[in-house]
Design an enzyme around this catalytic site. Structure first.
Site, PDB file in Angstrom:
ATOM      1  N   THR A  15      -9.696  -3.986  31.734  1.00 15.72           N
ATOM      2  CA  THR A  15      -9.727  -3.178  32.949  1.00 15.72           C
ATOM      3  C   THR A  15      -9.982  -1.737  32.538  1.00 15.72           C
ATOM      4  O   THR A  15      -9.628  -1.325  31.423  1.00 15.72           O
ATOM      5  CB  THR A  15      -8.401  -3.227  33.734  1.00 15.72           C
ATOM      6  OG1 THR A  15      -7.354  -2.668  32.931  1.00 15.72           O
ATOM      7  CG2 THR A  15      -8.055  -4.653  34.120  1.00 15.72           C
ATOM      8  N   SER A  16     -10.600  -0.969  33.424  1.00 10.75           N
ATOM      9  CA  SER A  16     -10.918   0.423  33.104  1.00 10.75           C
ATOM     10  C   SER A  16      -9.716   1.340  33.260  1.00 10.75           C
ATOM     11  O   SER A  16      -9.681   2.437  32.711  1.00 10.75           O
ATOM     12  CB  SER A  16     -12.064   0.919  33.993  1.00 10.75           C
ATOM     13  OG  SER A  16     -11.737   0.753  35.365  1.00 10.75           O
ATOM     14  N   THR A  17      -8.693   0.889  34.004  1.00 10.24           N
ATOM     15  CA  THR A  17      -7.441   1.642  34.114  1.00 10.24           C
ATOM     16  C   THR A  17      -6.294   0.673  33.879  1.00 10.24           C
ATOM     17  O   THR A  17      -6.450  -0.538  34.027  1.00 10.24           O
ATOM     18  CB  THR A  17      -7.270   2.288  35.514  1.00 10.24           C
ATOM     19  OG1 THR A  17      -7.275   1.265  36.517  1.00 10.24           O
ATOM     20  CG2 THR A  17      -8.393   3.274  35.789  1.00 10.24           C
ATOM     21  N   GLY A  50      -7.121   0.018  30.486  1.00 10.82           N
ATOM     22  CA  GLY A  50      -7.548   1.409  30.569  1.00 10.82           C
ATOM     23  C   GLY A  50      -8.635   1.808  29.612  1.00 10.82           C
ATOM     24  O   GLY A  50      -8.666   2.947  29.147  1.00 10.82           O
TER      25      GLY A  50
END
Length: 212
Positions: A15-17, A50
């Site tokens: 996930t990007s965050t 993240g």
């Protein structure tokens, strides 16, 4: 004669965050179900919270490549190729490296499986289109930003100062990157990048200082 060898699979989730728990759960469930349908055993779930797909220095990603080299699993599964890499070059180079370790690569929601010639071709075509689409978007964003700057609009915010001592104090108390971001008034990705710069790694659901 039927081959009774059970294949071991590595599951990669990104996930990007680090506050996208729903995404983590959905990716994990889809990958587990896929393994179950194939009769494969899950060797390990590799999770990067993240981290951008552009960053190949992701901790779990690095662990995958090492475990693949050590022969700990025979296939790496992702839900979509952009979870694995955001550029065609990074994707194809990493897949080629996996194959040099005799590890196949497959995306459960896309017709990609490098154990077959058609799967390899599909990967190259889809990766090419994905990168082309991102290039078009970036060009439009750049053109829009330049046009705005010509009109006198300030498009860049100065880099916000985040005291390392205070950030480390919050992390030691168990706060997530998302919570720290809210405390300092920045995004979780900004906090993640600062923590990495400060020598932290994300392991087993928490940030830890690397020992040198």
């Amino acid at each position: 004669m039927k081959n009774n060898t059970i294949k071991k699979a590595g599951l990669y989730i990104r996930t990007s965050t680090d506050n996208q728990q729903d995404s983590i759960h959905l990716q994990r469930q889809e990958l587990r179900n896929y393994c179950h349908s194939k009769g494969w055993v899950v060797h390990e779930e590799y999770i990067d919270f993240g981290f951008s797909g552009k960053d190949t220095e992701r901790p779990a990603f690095q662990n995958i490549m090492q475990d693949a080299e050590d022969g700990k699993f025979q296939i790496l599964l992702v839900t979509k190729i952009d979870r694995f890499a955001r550029s065609i070059i990074d994707c194809l180079v990493s897949v080629e490296k996996l194959e040099s370790y005799c590890v196949s690569f497959a995306a459960t929601s896309q017709p990609i499986d490098t154990s077959s010639a058609m799967g390899k071709l599909t990967l190259q075509i889809m990766a090419s289109f994905a990168e082309f689409e991102r290039s078009i978007i970036n060009e439009r964003m750049t053109a829009g930003r330049r046009a705005a700057e010509q009109r006198g609009v300030i498009c860049h915010r100065p880099k916000k100062e985040i005291p390392s001592k205070k950030l480390e104090e919050l992390i030691e108390k168990g706060l997530s990157a998302n919570a720290c971001g809210k405390y300092f008034g920045v995004t979780a990705s900004t906090i993640t990048n600062r923590l990495i710069n400060y020598g932290y790694v994300y392991e087993n659901g928490e940030w830890k200082k690397e020992e040198h």
